[in-house]
Design a protein around this motif. Structure first.
Motif, PDB file in Angstrom:
ATOM      1  N   ALA A  41      -0.191   9.683  11.268  1.00 16.81           N
ATOM      2  CA  ALA A  41       0.464   8.912  10.199  1.00 16.81           C
ATOM      3  C   ALA A  41      -0.201   9.188   8.851  1.00 16.81           C
ATOM      4  O   ALA A  41       0.484   9.312   7.828  1.00 16.81           O
ATOM      5  CB  ALA A  41       0.423   7.425  10.521  1.00 16.81           C
ATOM      6  N   ALA A  42      -1.526   9.295   8.842  1.00 13.42           N
ATOM      7  CA  ALA A  42      -2.233   9.569   7.583  1.00 13.42           C
ATOM      8  C   ALA A  42      -1.869  10.944   7.056  1.00 13.42           C
ATOM      9  O   ALA A  42      -1.743  11.141   5.843  1.00 13.42           O
ATOM     10  CB  ALA A  42      -3.741   9.467   7.791  1.00 13.42           C
ATOM     11  N   SER A  44       0.957  12.388   7.301  1.00 15.91           N
ATOM     12  CA  SER A  44       2.322  12.404   6.781  1.00 15.91           C
ATOM     13  C   SER A  44       2.452  11.643   5.459  1.00 15.91           C
ATOM     14  O   SER A  44       3.490  11.717   4.806  1.00 15.91           O
ATOM     15  CB  SER A  44       3.283  11.806   7.815  1.00 15.91           C
ATOM     16  OG  SER A  44       3.008  10.433   7.991  1.00 15.91           O
ATOM     17  N   TYR A  45       1.416  10.922   5.066  1.00 18.38           N
ATOM     18  CA  TYR A  45       1.447  10.174   3.800  1.00 18.38           C
ATOM     19  C   TYR A  45       1.110  11.126   2.669  1.00 18.38           C
ATOM     20  O   TYR A  45       0.015  11.674   2.604  1.00 18.38           O
ATOM     21  CB  TYR A  45       0.460   9.003   3.870  1.00 18.38           C
ATOM     22  CG  TYR A  45       0.439   8.145   2.641  1.00 18.38           C
ATOM     23  CD1 TYR A  45       1.584   7.526   2.172  1.00 18.38           C
ATOM     24  CD2 TYR A  45      -0.738   7.961   1.940  1.00 18.38           C
ATOM     25  CE1 TYR A  45       1.552   6.738   1.041  1.00 18.38           C
ATOM     26  CE2 TYR A  45      -0.781   7.177   0.810  1.00 18.38           C
ATOM     27  CZ  TYR A  45       0.370   6.570   0.362  1.00 18.38           C
ATOM     28  OH  TYR A  45       0.346   5.798  -0.757  1.00 18.38           O
ATOM     29  N   ARG A  46       2.041  11.339   1.756  1.00 19.85           N
ATOM     30  CA  ARG A  46       1.887  12.358   0.712  1.00 19.85           C
ATOM     31  C   ARG A  46       0.891  11.988  -0.384  1.00 19.85           C
ATOM     32  O   ARG A  46       0.374  12.851  -1.061  1.00 19.85           O
ATOM     33  CB  ARG A  46       3.232  12.663   0.070  1.00 19.85           C
ATOM     34  CG  ARG A  46       4.141  13.390   0.993  1.00 19.85           C
ATOM     35  CD  ARG A  46       5.432  13.732   0.294  1.00 19.85           C
ATOM     36  NE  ARG A  46       6.091  14.742   1.093  1.00 19.85           N
ATOM     37  CZ  ARG A  46       6.507  15.894   0.618  1.00 19.85           C
ATOM     38  NH1 ARG A  46       6.367  16.173  -0.642  1.00 19.85           N
ATOM     39  NH2 ARG A  46       7.065  16.762   1.407  1.00 19.85           N
ATOM     40  N   LYS A  47       0.622  10.729  -0.596  1.00 24.35           N
ATOM     41  CA  LYS A  47      -0.262  10.300  -1.692  1.00 24.35           C
ATOM     42  C   LYS A  47      -1.655   9.896  -1.202  1.00 24.35           C
ATOM     43  O   LYS A  47      -2.358   9.159  -1.860  1.00 24.35           O
ATOM     44  CB  LYS A  47       0.373   9.112  -2.438  1.00 24.35           C
ATOM     45  CG  LYS A  47       1.707   9.411  -3.051  1.00 24.35           C
ATOM     46  CD  LYS A  47       1.555  10.307  -4.241  1.00 24.35           C
ATOM     47  CE  LYS A  47       2.932  10.507  -4.888  1.00 24.35           C
ATOM     48  NZ  LYS A  47       2.900  11.485  -5.936  1.00 24.35           N
ATOM     49  N   LEU A  48      -2.060  10.386  -0.065  1.00 25.48           N
ATOM     50  CA  LEU A  48      -3.372  10.034   0.477  1.00 25.48           C
ATOM     51  C   LEU A  48      -4.502  10.519  -0.425  1.00 25.48           C
ATOM     52  O   LEU A  48      -5.533   9.856  -0.560  1.00 25.48           O
ATOM     53  CB  LEU A  48      -3.528  10.622   1.882  1.00 25.48           C
ATOM     54  CG  LEU A  48      -4.785  10.234   2.644  1.00 25.48           C
ATOM     55  CD1 LEU A  48      -4.774   8.743   2.936  1.00 25.48           C
ATOM     56  CD2 LEU A  48      -4.890  11.012   3.925  1.00 25.48           C
ATOM     57  N   ASN A  66      -4.834  16.255   0.623  1.00 24.84           N
ATOM     58  CA  ASN A  66      -4.653  15.256   1.679  1.00 24.84           C
ATOM     59  C   ASN A  66      -5.530  15.579   2.884  1.00 24.84           C
ATOM     60  O   ASN A  66      -6.148  14.693   3.475  1.00 24.84           O
ATOM     61  CB  ASN A  66      -3.189  15.179   2.115  1.00 24.84           C
ATOM     62  CG  ASN A  66      -2.340  14.407   1.140  1.00 24.84           C
ATOM     63  OD1 ASN A  66      -2.846  13.608   0.360  1.00 24.84           O
ATOM     64  ND2 ASN A  66      -1.051  14.642   1.171  1.00 24.84           N
ATOM     65  N   CYS A  70      -8.647  13.370   4.394  1.00 16.17           N
ATOM     66  CA  CYS A  70      -8.762  12.965   5.807  1.00 16.17           C
ATOM     67  C   CYS A  70     -10.126  13.343   6.362  1.00 16.17           C
ATOM     68  O   CYS A  70     -10.751  12.559   7.089  1.00 16.17           O
ATOM     69  CB  CYS A  70      -7.657  13.609   6.636  1.00 16.17           C
ATOM     70  SG  CYS A  70      -6.038  12.874   6.408  1.00 16.17           S
TER      71      CYS A  70
END
Length: 128
Positions: A41-42, A44-48, A66, A70
């Motif tokens: 899920a992290a 797939s988040y574009r603004k991480l 991103n 991570c």
């Protein structure tokens, strides 16, 4: 990379209590599955990367930033959890059972010397 050492650590903590071993392996597997879902899920988040804006550079676009974010989060969690385990897990030495042959070998050979951590590592490489 961490699954093997973590499972070995669980085995050390559980000693020979099979019920405790089953429970700890079940919890380890559960949290590993939760981690896989959260990691996916992290990703797939574009603004991480906005959490750590220094990860985005000219050579590293949003997707690269991103991924670096991570990794930084994973490194931080690993350090925090390792420090927690080192500070709060009590070491309980196992009783040493010596046979007669081991006692005879130790008395015949020279006295045992204390070896530093690095000396043990070098000795292990020598044994390889």
């Amino acid at each position: 990379m961490l699954q093997g050492p973590c499972r070995a650590f669980i085995g050390d903590l559980a000693a020979e209590d099979h019920k405790r071993m089953r429970t700890s392996n079940a919890l380890f597997s559960f949290f590993m599955a939760v981690d896989n879902v959260l990691g996916y899920a992290a990703g797939s988040y574009r603004k991480l990367f906005m959490m750590l804006p220094f990860t985005k550079t000219e050579a590293c676009n949003e997707f690269c930033a991103n991924l670096k974010t991570c990794f930084f989060i994973a490194i931080f969690l690993l350090i925090v959890l390792s420090a927690f385990a080192l500070l709060h897990v009590e070491y309980i030495p196992l009783p040493v059972v010596e046979s007669q042959s081991q006692t005879q070998i130790q008395t015949q050979s020279e006295p045992e010397q204390l070896v530093s951590c690095f000396g043990e590592i070098l000795g292990a490489f020598n044994g390889l």
